[in-house]
Design an enzyme around this catalytic site. Structure first.
Site, short mmCIF file in Angstrom:
data_model
loop_
_atom_site.label_atom_id
_atom_site.label_comp_id
_atom_site.label_asym_id
_atom_site.label_seq_id
_atom_site.Cartn_x
_atom_site.Cartn_y
_atom_site.Cartn_z
N SER A 1 45.45 37.45 -26.11
CA SER A 1 46.22 38.57 -25.58
C SER A 1 45.76 38.85 -24.15
O SER A 1 44.63 38.52 -23.77
CB SER A 1 45.97 39.82 -26.44
OG SER A 1 46.46 40.98 -25.82
N TYR B 1 39.16 44.86 -30.28
CA TYR B 1 40.33 44.01 -30.11
C TYR B 1 40.23 43.19 -28.83
O TYR B 1 40.33 41.96 -28.84
CB TYR B 1 41.61 44.84 -30.10
CG TYR B 1 42.87 44.00 -30.00
CD1 TYR B 1 43.41 43.40 -31.13
CD2 TYR B 1 43.49 43.77 -28.77
CE1 TYR B 1 44.54 42.60 -31.04
CE2 TYR B 1 44.62 42.98 -28.66
CZ TYR B 1 45.14 42.41 -29.80
OH TYR B 1 46.27 41.61 -29.71
#
Length: 257
Positions: free
Chosen positions: A138, A148
């Site tokens: 990402s 994350y």
């Protein structure tokens, strides 16, 4: 004819990879937690594209789930030549507001599963002199923000390091770093998206098309769209403190929707 194994294959980017690779005539192994959705996806893809579609129900937040996929990747009689490590999820909220087990599950899925499945797939690919692995990270990998972002940053570093180690073997690795993509991701995480402008969104099909093109070109990092390429380039030049402020504002946006 080659076979591709895709984790998180029933929705979003994983489903887009499945459609694109089936359209190219590749057989598939679809991996996800929900057997019913796997069966529905397999039936649709097999009927539409005339390829063989195998399903494997596995939860990659568990040792048993990871081991089941490892075993399939090591099966020399049914070789897998393309591995898409796509399974992943997000947690809503800042660090300490998320339960510890949820954070550990994320580390399991984003880091341990990716490492173990990559390690299981590479020996056969290297022996055959051909193979491709795409690890779906990402743009959050370039923003210092919680588990994350940290797990996705690990994924990028891991992928590029292994790609260097395997130079000349015929095995290619790519870290895919999309920005906001229209999938079920944010809904599943309980994250609001009303404050995200329309121009910021990418389609899953576009993300997949750019990733496969970059893999074919021998690149080790794919950031789909010029706007996200520019964002990553700017992010790499900013001091960590500035990046932390930007990512904190994004997190507050999520929590207030």
């Amino acid at each position: 004819m080659t076979t591709a194994l895709i984790t998180g294959a029933t929705a979003g980017i994983g489903a887009a990879f499945a459609r694109r690779l089936a359209r190219e005539g590749r057989d598939l192994v679809l991996v996800a937690r929900n057997t019913e959705r796997l069966e529905s996806s397999a039936a649709e893809l097999g009927k539409r594209y005339g390829v063989q579609v195998e399903i494997l129900t596995a939860d990659l937040a568990t040792d048993a789930g990871i081991a089941a996929v490892e075993d399939r990747l090591r099966d020399s009689e049914r070789p897998v030549d393309i591995l898409i490590n796509n399974a992943g999820f997000g947690n809503k909220g800042a660090f300490l507001s998320v339960p510890l087990q949820d954070e550990l599950d994320m580390v399991k899925v984003h880091i341990e599963a990716v490492l173990r499945l990559t390690m299981a797939a590479i020996p056969g690919m290297r022996d055959r002199g051909f193979g491709g692995i795409i690890n779906v990270a990402s743009v959050a990998a370039f923003l210092p923000r919680g588990t994350y972002g940290a797990s996705k940053a690990w994924m990028v570093s891991f992928t590029q390091g292994i790609a260097r180690d395997l130079g000349g073997t015929g095995v290619r690795l790519l870290a895919l770093c999309p920005g906001f993509t229209r999938t079920e991701f944010h809904e599943r995480a309980g994250m609001g998206t009303s404050n995200i402008p329309g121009w910021a969104w990418l389609s899953a099909d576009r993300v997949v098309d750019e990733a496969l093109l970059d893999l074919s070109r021998g690149r080790t990092l794919s950031v789909p769209s010029k706007r996200y390429k520019a964002a990553v380039a700017i992010g790499r030049m900013l001091p960590p403190g500035k990046l932390g402020g930007i990512s904190s504002k994004a997190a507050r946006t999520y929590r207030t929707n």
